[in-house]
Scaffold this active site. Structure first.
Site, mmCIF file in Angstrom:
data_model
loop_
_atom_site.group_PDB
_atom_site.id
_atom_site.type_symbol
_atom_site.label_atom_id
_atom_site.label_comp_id
_atom_site.label_asym_id
_atom_site.label_seq_id
_atom_site.Cartn_x
_atom_site.Cartn_y
_atom_site.Cartn_z
ATOM 1 N N GLU A 39 0.854 -1.180 0.000
ATOM 2 C CA GLU A 39 0.000 0.000 0.000
ATOM 3 C C GLU A 39 0.894 1.235 0.000
ATOM 4 O OE1 GLU A 39 -2.787 0.123 3.267
ATOM 5 O OE2 GLU A 39 -3.638 2.030 2.589
ATOM 6 N N ASP A 63 -5.977 9.286 9.896
ATOM 7 C CA ASP A 63 -4.679 8.805 10.350
ATOM 8 C C ASP A 63 -4.250 9.374 11.698
ATOM 9 O OD1 ASP A 63 -3.728 6.998 8.289
ATOM 10 O OD2 ASP A 63 -3.918 8.739 6.972
ATOM 11 N N TYR A 122 -11.657 -3.487 2.812
ATOM 12 C CA TYR A 122 -10.743 -3.048 3.874
ATOM 13 C C TYR A 122 -11.555 -2.974 5.165
ATOM 14 C CZ TYR A 122 -6.882 -0.189 5.837
ATOM 15 O OH TYR A 122 -5.827 0.296 6.575
#
Lengths: 416, 264
Positions: free
Chosen positions: B51, B62, B177
Site C-alpha cells: 500500500e 490517520d 478493507y
C-alpha cells in the site's frame, strides 16, 4: 415559538446533504453511520415542540435574545451616504453569535443521550460557547485548540477552563483551527457512540451545515421583524463576515426570500490576495500556493484554499475566526445561483473599521465583525441616504484587544 | 496487472494457508529516494501486496505516526505526480507484487478523478484506496477505475450497519478493507475485542471478495491471529514507527516485514 422547521421557499439540502453540488459527506466509514444517526435524530427534533420550546426558553432567559438592532447614526453621518444598522449579536451571553449554535447542539446532544461533548475552536469563541452550554446542561466538554491559537488567545483558554472544559492542545499540522477540527474528528472517530461533536460553523459533513444554519437563522428572523417594526422597511443590503459562514448564513436566512435584499458576505483578505496570505476563498487568485477551488475538505465538498497539488493552504487573517481554508457549502451554492455575493476586506481595512466603530459608536466589535463593518464603510458613501445597510455585528471585540493594541498604537504613533 | 494480479496475490497466500501481508509506506518519506528503496525492500522481504501512501496535508483517518510521515514528505516537496513517478520507478526496478495507492480525496480531485486513475494505472499501480470517499460519492472514480483495470477498495468499520457493510461489499473491487477499531490508524497492543465476529459478519456479505484487516495490526501475533479468519492484514504505523527513523529505513523495513511473517 422559534420555528426550526423548514420554510417552503428556502433551499434545503437534498437526500445526500448537498446544496447544489456542494456539501455532502466525505468522511471515513466509521463516521458514516454516526452521521446517519445524527441526521435522523435532528430530523425528529427540529419539529419537536418540546425541544424547540426548551431551546427558545434558553435563548430568551439565558442567552439574552432577542439581540437589538442599533442605528449607527454617527458612523452613517460620517460616511455621508447609506444608513448603517447593526444587528447586535455582540450583546449575547459569551459575546458572540456562536452561543446560538452551541446551545442548540448541546441540547441536541443531551436529547440524543450522548455522555460527552467535544468541540474545536480557533479564536476560542466557539470553545467558550460550547463550554458554557455544557456547564449549563451538565455535560463534560473537551475542546481541541491549535497550540498556536492557544498562545494567541490565552484569555479564552482560561475562560474555557473556568467553565469546566478540558482544553487539549493540538500539535499537528499548522497547529491552528483546521488542525483542531482534524483532531476533534479523530477523537469522534475513536468515540463514535458516546460522544457528540459540536462543530462551530455551518461546515463539515451533512447534516452539520444544516443544523448550524437552522440554529443561527434566529438572527435573520429577528432582524427582519425588527427592521419592519423599527424602521418600517427591509434593508437594501445585508452584510456579514464569512469564515465558516455561520453568522452570515444565519442573518441571510431571514432575507433569502426577499429578492430585493442584497446579501453580501465578506471574507478575510488578510495581507492582500496577491500576497497569498489571506482566507478569501472566493477571491480570484493566480497564486500557485493559495487559490480557492472546489475540493473535499473536512467532510464536505466546498471551495477550499489549496495549492495546485490539492494540499490545503495555510491561511492568514488578523481575525482568528476567519482564518480558515474552507467555507460553508451553502455559501458556495448561494453564490453560484447568484443569490449572495462575496467580497473581502483586508486586515488593514478591518482594523480601520474597528477603530471607527469604537470612536463613532462606542462599540468595540470583534475583528471578524469588523470585516463586515469595513464593507459597509466602503459601500455607504456611494449610496443615497435613504438606502439601508444592515451589518451583522457577530461578536464583541474584548477578545481582540491583545491583537489590536500594538497595531493601533503603532498606527497612531505613525499618524502623529 | 490490476484486478487479476490482486486476486492472484490473495489466492497464493490462501494456498499457502496464511494471510496476505500488505505493508504500507508513505511515498516521499523520509525522502523520495529512500521511500523507493523501502518499497523495493518490502517486496524483497516477501510482501504480498504493497500500500503506497500518497501524502495529504489533512489526513483525517490517520493517527500521529502517519500524520508525521505525510508532513515530512510534504515538507520535502512530494506531489501526486512525484508519487506516481516513484511507483513507476518501483515497477521498472522489478517490484512485481500488486501495489495500491492510498490517498485522500482532495489531491485526487485537484488532479482530476479520471486522469488520476489513468495515470496511476500507467505508473503500474493495481488499485486505489480513498478513505474519505464513501461508495455513495465514488461513482465517477468507480467508472474510471473500471476503465483502467484498477481495483477500488471500500471500507467497513466497527460502526457499520449491515446495510453499509452490504454497500461496501457490493462496491468494493480488489478487496474489502476492514477497519478493525473505531479510531485512527496507529499501533495498538491488543487486537479489538470481537474482531473475529465482526470480520466473519463482513465475510458473509463479501461474495468471495478478500477481506483485509487494518488499523492497529502491529505484531507477528496479531498477524497470526487475524490470519485465522481474514484473507490479509495491513501493517502501516507499526512499520513506519520501526523503520521511519532508522539509520537505514529500507533495511529496517525489510527486517520488520520478515518478523511479521510467522510462517517463515
Amino acid at each position: 415559538m422559534v420555528a426550526l422547521s423548514r420554510t417552503t421557499q428556502t433551499p434545503t439540502p437534498d437526500a445526500a446533504g448537498k446544496f447544489g453540488a456542494y456539501g455532502g459527506r466525505f468522511v471515513p466509514e466509521t463516521l458514516m453511520p454516526v452521521l446517519d444517526e445524527l441526521a435522523e435524530a435532528y430530523e425528529e427534533l427540529r419539529d419537536d415542540a418540546t425541544f424547540r420550546a426548551e431551546y427558545e426558553h434558553l435563548l430568551h432567559t439565558y442567552v439574552g435574545r432577542p439581540s437589538p438592532i442599533t442605528h449607527a447614526r454617527r458612523l452613517s453621518e460620517h460616511l455621508g451616504g447609506a444608513q448603517i444598522y447593526l444587528k447586535r449579536e455582540d450583546l449575547l451571553h459569551t459575546g458572540a453569535h456562536k452561543i446560538n449554535n452551541a446551545l442548540g447542539q448541546v441540547l441536541l446532544a443531551k436529547r440524543m443521550g450522548k455522555r460527552r461533548v467535544i468541540a474545536e475552536t480557533g479564536a476560542g469563541q466557539h470553545g467558550v460557547a460550547t463550554a458554557t452550554a455544557c456547564a449549563l446542561l451538565g455535560l463534560p466538554c473537551v475542546v481541541y485548540m491549535g497550540a498556536v491559537d492557544m498562545q494567541r488567545q490565552q484569555p479564552n483558554v482560561f475562560r474555557m477552563r473556568l467553565l469546566g472544559a478540558e482544553v487539549r492542545a493540538v500539535e499537528s499540522g499548522t497547529r491552528t483551527l483546521k488542525d483542531a477540527v482534524n483532531e476533534a474528528i479523530r477523537d469522534w472517530v475513536a468515540h463514535p457512540h458516546d460522544t457528540y461533536y459540536v462543530i462551530g460553523s455551518a461546515l463539515g459533513p451533512h447534516p452539520y451545515p444544516t443544523i448550524c444554519r437552522d440554529f443561527q437563522s434566529v438572527i435573520g428572523r429577528e432582524a427582519r421583524a425588527q427592521m419592519l417594526a423599527q424602521v418600517g422597511r427591509l434593508p437594501d443590503q445585508v452584510i456579514a463576515c464569512v469564515g465558516g459562514g455561520s453568522n452570515a448564513i444565519g442573518i441571510f436566512y431571514g432575507f433569502l426570500n426577499d429578492e430585493r435584499v442584497r446579501l453580501v458576505g465578506v471574507e478575510a483578505g488578510g495581507r492582500g490576495i496577491e500576497s497569498g496570505e489571506h482566507a478569501a476563498r472566493f477571491a480570484e487568485s493566480a497564486h500557485p500556493q493559495v487559490a480557492g477551488r472546489v475540493g473535499i475538505f473536512q467532510g464536505m465538498k466546498t471551495v477550499v484554499l489549496q495549492n495546485a497539488d490539492g494540499q490545503i493552504a495555510n491561511t492568514h487573517s488578523i481575525s482568528a475566526g476567519l482564518d480558515y481554508a474552507g467555507v460553508g457549502p451553502e455559501h458556495v451554492y448561494l453564490r453560484e445561483i447568484g443569490r449572495a455575493e462575496y467580497t473581502y476586506a483586508t486586515d488593514e481595512e478591518a482594523l480601520q473599521a474597528f477603530n471607527l466603530l469604537c470612536r463613532l459608536e462606542g462599540i468595540i466589535p470583534a475583528l471578524e465583525s469588523a470585516h463586515a463593518v469595513a464593507e459597509a464603510i466602503r459601500r455607504a458613501p456611494t449610496l443615497p441616504r435613504d438606502q439601508i445597510l444592515l451589518v451583522n455585528l457577530s461578536g464583541r471585540g474584548d477578545k481582540d484587544l491583545n491583537t489590536v493594541m500594538p497595531l493601533l498604537e503603532e498606527e497612531n504613533n505613525g499618524v502623529g | 496487472m490490476g484486478l487479476e494480479a490482486i486476486a492472484a496475490a490473495f489466492a497464493r497466500a490462501r494456498a499457502e494457508g496464511r494471510p496476505a501481508l500488505m505493508p504500507y509506506w508513505s511515498l516521499g518519506y523520509p525522502d523520495a529516494p529512500t521511500s523507493l528503496r523501502v518499497i523495493q525492500a518490502l517486496a524483497e522481504a516477501g510482501a504480498d501486496l504493497i500500500e503506497l501512501g500518497v501524502p495529504f496535508s489533512d489526513p483525517l483517518a490517520d493517527g500521529p505516526i502517519i500524520q508525521h510521515a505525510n508532513h515530512v514528505a510534504l515538507t520535502r516537496g512530494i506531489t501526486v505526480r512525484a508519487c506516481m513517478a516513484l511507483a513507476a520507478q518501483a515497477r521498472q526496478s522489478g517490484v512485481r507484487v500488486p501495489m495500491l495507492a492510498m490517498g485522500y480525496a482532495n489531491p485526487m480531485l485537484a488532479y482530476g478523478e479520471a486522469r488520476y486513475a489513468a495515470d496511476w494505472a500507467a505508473a503500474g499501480v493495481d488499485g486505489l484506496i480513498v478513505p474519505d470517499l464513501p461508495p455513495e460519492e465514488a461513482t465517477t472514480l468507480e467508472a474510471a477505475c473500471a476503465a483502467h483495470d484498477l481495483a477500488l477498495v471500500q471500507f467497513t468499520a466497527p460502526t457499520s450497519t449491515e446495510a453499509r457493510i452490504q454497500l461496501a461489499a457490493s462496491h468494493a473491487t480488489g478487496f474489502i478493507y476492514i477497519v478493525s477499531v473505531a479510531g485512527v490508524t496507529g499501533p495498538r497492543e491488543q487486537l479489538a475485542e470481537g474482531l473475529r465476529d465482526y470480520v466473519l459478519r463482513v465475510k458473509a456479505y463479501a461474495n468471495g471478495k478478500p477481506v483485509v484487516v487494518g488499523f492497529g495490526i502491529s505484531k507477528p501475533e496479531h498477524v497470526r491471529e487475524v490470519g485465522q479468519f481474514a484473507d490479509g492484514v495491513i501493517v502501516a504505523s507499526a512499520l513506519l514507527r520501526h523503520a521511519g527513523e532508522a539509520a537505514d529505513p529500507a533495511a529496517a523495513a525489510f527486517e520488520f516485514v520478515r518478523t511479521l511473517q510467522y510462517w517463515r
